[in-house]
Design a protein around this motif. Structure first.
Motif, PDB file in Angstrom:
ATOM      1  N   MET A   1       2.604  -7.664   3.772  1.00  0.00           N
ATOM      2  CA  MET A   1       2.715  -6.381   4.449  1.00  0.00           C
ATOM      3  C   MET A   1       2.236  -5.241   3.547  1.00  0.00           C
ATOM      4  SD  MET A   1       3.478  -4.799   7.231  1.00  0.00           S
ATOM      5  CE  MET A   1       4.789  -5.105   8.351  1.00  0.00           C
ATOM      6  N   ASP A   2       2.540  -5.358   2.249  1.00  0.00           N
ATOM      7  CA  ASP A   2       2.113  -4.314   1.322  1.00  0.00           C
ATOM      8  C   ASP A   2       0.592  -4.230   1.264  1.00  0.00           C
ATOM      9  OD1 ASP A   2       2.951  -2.242  -0.496  1.00  0.00           O
ATOM     10  OD2 ASP A   2       2.074  -3.478  -2.085  1.00  0.00           O
ATOM     11  N   THR A   3      -0.072  -5.368   1.337  1.00  0.00           N
ATOM     12  CA  THR A   3      -1.535  -5.388   1.336  1.00  0.00           C
ATOM     13  C   THR A   3      -2.080  -4.701   2.576  1.00  0.00           C
ATOM     14  OG1 THR A   3      -1.565  -7.421   0.021  1.00  0.00           O
ATOM     15  CG2 THR A   3      -3.571  -6.879   1.248  1.00  0.00           C
ATOM     16  N   ALA A   4      -1.479  -4.962   3.730  1.00  0.00           N
ATOM     17  CA  ALA A   4      -1.922  -4.330   4.983  1.00  0.00           C
ATOM     18  C   ALA A   4      -1.737  -2.819   4.918  1.00  0.00           C
ATOM     19  CB  ALA A   4      -1.152  -4.911   6.173  1.00  0.00           C
ATOM     20  N   ARG A   5      -0.645  -2.365   4.336  1.00  0.00           N
ATOM     21  CA  ARG A   5      -0.418  -0.918   4.176  1.00  0.00           C
ATOM     22  C   ARG A   5      -1.516  -0.296   3.320  1.00  0.00           C
ATOM     23  NH1 ARG A   5       4.950  -2.348   2.514  1.00  0.00           N
ATOM     24  NH2 ARG A   5       6.130  -2.720   4.406  1.00  0.00           N
ATOM     25  N   LEU A   6      -1.810  -0.937   2.199  1.00  0.00           N
ATOM     26  CA  LEU A   6      -2.819  -0.414   1.278  1.00  0.00           C
ATOM     27  C   LEU A   6      -4.209  -0.443   1.908  1.00  0.00           C
ATOM     28  CD1 LEU A   6      -3.620   0.716  -1.468  1.00  0.00           C
ATOM     29  CD2 LEU A   6      -3.778  -1.653  -2.305  1.00  0.00           C
ATOM     30  N   VAL A   7      -4.566  -1.544   2.518  1.00  0.00           N
ATOM     31  CA  VAL A   7      -5.897  -1.673   3.128  1.00  0.00           C
ATOM     32  C   VAL A   7      -6.071  -0.655   4.256  1.00  0.00           C
ATOM     33  CG1 VAL A   7      -7.367  -3.210   4.505  1.00  0.00           C
ATOM     34  CG2 VAL A   7      -6.239  -4.071   2.442  1.00  0.00           C
ATOM     35  N   SER A   8      -5.045  -0.472   5.083  1.00  0.00           N
ATOM     36  CA  SER A   8      -5.164   0.510   6.172  1.00  0.00           C
ATOM     37  C   SER A   8      -5.283   1.921   5.619  1.00  0.00           C
ATOM     38  CB  SER A   8      -3.983   0.404   7.148  1.00  0.00           C
ATOM     39  OG  SER A   8      -2.752   0.719   6.507  1.00  0.00           O
ATOM     40  N   LEU A   9      -4.576   2.217   4.551  1.00  0.00           N
ATOM     41  CA  LEU A   9      -4.663   3.544   3.939  1.00  0.00           C
ATOM     42  C   LEU A   9      -6.041   3.776   3.327  1.00  0.00           C
ATOM     43  CD1 LEU A   9      -3.309   6.199   3.177  1.00  0.00           C
ATOM     44  CD2 LEU A   9      -2.276   5.043   1.216  1.00  0.00           C
TER      45      LEU A   9
ATOM     46  N   ALA B   1      -8.828   2.282   4.233  1.00  0.00           N
ATOM     47  CA  ALA B   1      -9.765   2.388   5.354  1.00  0.00           C
ATOM     48  C   ALA B   1      -9.672   3.762   6.002  1.00  0.00           C
ATOM     49  CB  ALA B   1      -9.491   1.287   6.384  1.00  0.00           C
ATOM     50  N   ALA B   2      -8.473   4.314   6.091  1.00  0.00           N
ATOM     51  CA  ALA B   2      -8.301   5.660   6.643  1.00  0.00           C
ATOM     52  C   ALA B   2      -8.983   6.699   5.755  1.00  0.00           C
ATOM     53  CB  ALA B   2      -6.813   5.986   6.802  1.00  0.00           C
ATOM     54  N   VAL B   3      -8.834   6.557   4.441  1.00  0.00           N
ATOM     55  CA  VAL B   3      -9.485   7.485   3.504  1.00  0.00           C
ATOM     56  C   VAL B   3     -11.003   7.411   3.649  1.00  0.00           C
ATOM     57  CG1 VAL B   3      -9.928   7.952   1.055  1.00  0.00           C
ATOM     58  CG2 VAL B   3      -7.592   7.523   1.833  1.00  0.00           C
ATOM     59  N   ILE B   4     -11.537   6.217   3.695  1.00  0.00           N
ATOM     60  CA  ILE B   4     -12.990   6.052   3.766  1.00  0.00           C
ATOM     61  C   ILE B   4     -13.538   6.626   5.067  1.00  0.00           C
ATOM     62  CG2 ILE B   4     -14.837   4.333   3.990  1.00  0.00           C
ATOM     63  CD1 ILE B   4     -13.198   2.615   1.954  1.00  0.00           C
ATOM     64  N   THR B   5     -12.963   6.250   6.188  1.00  0.00           N
ATOM     65  CA  THR B   5     -13.505   6.710   7.474  1.00  0.00           C
ATOM     66  C   THR B   5     -13.292   8.211   7.678  1.00  0.00           C
ATOM     67  OG1 THR B   5     -11.478   5.924   8.571  1.00  0.00           O
ATOM     68  CG2 THR B   5     -13.407   4.459   8.615  1.00  0.00           C
ATOM     69  N   THR B   6     -12.168   8.726   7.233  1.00  0.00           N
ATOM     70  CA  THR B   6     -11.945  10.172   7.330  1.00  0.00           C
ATOM     71  C   THR B   6     -12.898  10.913   6.406  1.00  0.00           C
ATOM     72  OG1 THR B   6      -9.629   9.800   7.912  1.00  0.00           O
ATOM     73  CG2 THR B   6     -10.212  12.009   7.153  1.00  0.00           C
ATOM     74  N   GLY B   7     -13.162  10.346   5.243  1.00  0.00           N
ATOM     75  CA  GLY B   7     -14.140  10.941   4.322  1.00  0.00           C
ATOM     76  C   GLY B   7     -15.526  10.985   4.932  1.00  0.00           C
ATOM     77  N   TRP B   8     -15.896   9.913   5.635  1.00  0.00           N
ATOM     78  CA  TRP B   8     -17.195   9.919   6.326  1.00  0.00           C
ATOM     79  C   TRP B   8     -17.279  11.075   7.306  1.00  0.00           C
ATOM     80  CZ3 TRP B   8     -17.512   4.109   8.180  1.00  0.00           C
ATOM     81  CH2 TRP B   8     -17.818   3.301   7.089  1.00  0.00           C
ATOM     82  N   MET B   9     -16.229  11.252   8.099  1.00  0.00           N
ATOM     83  CA  MET B   9     -16.268  12.288   9.128  1.00  0.00           C
ATOM     84  C   MET B   9     -16.215  13.685   8.513  1.00  0.00           C
ATOM     85  SD  MET B   9     -16.863  10.332  11.502  1.00  0.00           S
ATOM     86  CE  MET B   9     -17.171  11.696  12.601  1.00  0.00           C
ATOM     87  N   SER B  10     -15.403  13.851   7.505  1.00  0.00           N
ATOM     88  CA  SER B  10     -15.349  15.135   6.815  1.00  0.00           C
ATOM     89  C   SER B  10     -16.713  15.481   6.239  1.00  0.00           C
ATOM     90  CB  SER B  10     -14.293  15.079   5.703  1.00  0.00           C
ATOM     91  OG  SER B  10     -14.247  16.285   4.985  1.00  0.00           O
ATOM     92  N   GLY B  11     -17.347  14.512   5.612  1.00  0.00           N
ATOM     93  CA  GLY B  11     -18.675  14.728   5.044  1.00  0.00           C
ATOM     94  C   GLY B  11     -19.733  15.011   6.093  1.00  0.00           C
ATOM     95  N   LEU B  12     -19.648  14.311   7.219  1.00  0.00           N
ATOM     96  CA  LEU B  12     -20.606  14.544   8.293  1.00  0.00           C
ATOM     97  C   LEU B  12     -20.504  15.981   8.809  1.00  0.00           C
ATOM     98  CD1 LEU B  12     -22.669  13.385  10.411  1.00  0.00           C
ATOM     99  CD2 LEU B  12     -20.662  13.013  11.866  1.00  0.00           C
TER     100      LEU B  12
END
Length: 163
Positions: free
Chosen positions: A1-9, A11-22
Motif C-alpha cells: 500500500m505504501d508503494t501505491a501511495r508513493l507511485v500515485s503521488l 504520478a500526480a506531481v509529474i502530470t500536474t507539472g506537465w499541465m502547469s508547464g503547458l
C-alpha cells in the motif's frame, strides 16, 4: 500500500507539472508571440493547436493530474499519512478549478474559433472580430489555469516533502 501511495503521488506531481508547464508556456511565449501576429495567423494557429493538442499525451496529463491526485488523496485517507491530506486536498481542489476554467472559458472559446471557419475565407473585419472575441478572454483564462496548476503542483511538492 505504501508503494501505491508513493507511485500515485509521484504520478500526480509529474502530470500536474506537465499541465502547469503547458499553460505557463502558452502564457509566456505562445500567446505573446501570437499577439504580434496578424488576425488570420492567430486564428489559423490556434485552430491548428486546438486540433493537434487532442492526443493521448495531452489527455494523460490533463486527466491524469486529477485522477492521480485523487488516487493519492484516497490512498492517504485511511493511513498513517493523514498529515498529507491538507496539501493533497489543496492540490485536488486547485487542479479541479483549473479544469473548471478550461471547461467554462477556454473550450467554448476554442469551439467558437473553430466555428469561424478557415481564416482565409474571412474578410478583414470578420477576422478582427473573431480574434477580438477570442484572444483576450482566452489569454486571461489561460493565465488563471497556469496559476491554479502551479498552486496544485506546489501543494503536491509540499505533500512529497511531508512524506
Amino acid at each position: 500500500m505504501d508503494t501505491a501511495r508513493l507511485v500515485s503521488l509521484i504520478a500526480a506531481v509529474i502530470t500536474t507539472g506537465w499541465m502547469s508547464g503547458l499553460f505557463y508556456g502558452f502564457s509566456v511565449s505562445v500567446m505573446p508571440g501570437l499577439k504580434r501576429s496578424g488576425d488570420r495567423t492567430v486564428i489559423e494557429t490556434m485552430q491548428r493547436i486546438n486540433v493537434a493538442i487532442l492526443n493521448g499525451w495531452f489527455l494523460l496529463g490533463y486527466l491524469g493530474a486529477l485522477l492521480f491526485t485523487g488516487l493519492a488523496l484516497g490512498l492517504h485517507v485511511p493511513s498513517e499519512g493523514r498529515d498529507l491530506l491538507p496539501p493533497l486536498i489543496g492540490a485536488f481542489v486547485t487542479y479541479a478549478l483549473a479544469m473548471a476554467v478550461t471547461a467554462r472559458v477556454n473550450i467554448p472559446l476554442n469551439n467558437a474559433l473553430e466555428q469561424a471557419g478557415p481564416p482565409d475565407r474571412l474578410d478583414d473585419a470578420s477576422a478582427a472580430a473573431v480574434r477580438q472575441a477570442f484572444e483576450g478572454r482566452w489569454v486571461r483564462a489561460n493565465a488563471w489555469r497556469a496559476v491554479l496548476c502551479t498552486a496544485a503542483l506546489g501543494f503536491l511538492a509540499w505533500a512529497l516533502i511531508l512524506r
